[in-house]
Design a protein around this motif. Structure first.
Motif: not given
Length: 160
Positions: A21, A23, A34, A36-44
């Protein structure tokens, strides 16, 4: 072959795997899967998610203060190869692996040090909850120690 580290969980990403990804400010984030990617997108925050390497390091579950980890730093500059230096490096790597293994064992022993008394207390508590009170009294009472004194006259009598 270049192995990358996942930005979120710090696991190894092999070539041809994972998600990258980028920025708008040109910062690059690589993810191993995915999840890890989803957790990153959820701003965890990876330090608050229990299965990540950052959480384990922060809470003392993994070793962090080990000088042998400095050898794994990323180096991007190409190096000239010298056969003797490569041999010495390979020998040193074996020693480092042994050192790291011994330190890991010591770390594990330190972490498990107070565990034995804790387990004994839990077992005792469980026993107290399972055993009826009449039996518990019999178990808790240790038999009195008896001192036997035999006089010389009694020994001679026993021999005859």
């Amino acid at each position: 072959m270049r192995l990358e580290k996942c930005w979120f969980c710090s696991s190894t990403i092999y070539p041809g795997h994972g998600i990258q990804f980028v920025r708008n400010d040109a910062s690059i984030f690589r993810f191993c899967r995915s999840k890890c990617h989803k957790n990153f997108k959820m701003k965890r925050n990876p330090r608050k998610v229990k299965w990540t390497k950052a959480y384990r390091r922060m809470h003392g579950k993994d070793m962090t203060k080990d000088s042998t980890f400095e050898f794994e730093r990323k180096r991007n500059r190409p190096e000239r190869y010298d056969r003797i230096r490569v041999e010495k490096t390979l020998e040193a790597m074996k020693e480092i692996i042994d050192m790291r293994h011994m330190r890991e064992i010591a770390h594990h022993k330190r972490r498990m040090k107070g565990n034995k008394s804790k387990m004994m207390k839990e077992a005792r508590k469980e026993l107290d909850q399972c055993i009826p009170t009449t039996i518990r009294l019999e178990v808790d009472q240790t038999p009195p120690k008896i001192k036997v004194q035999i006089q010389k006259d009694q020994i001679h009598a026993m021999e005859e």
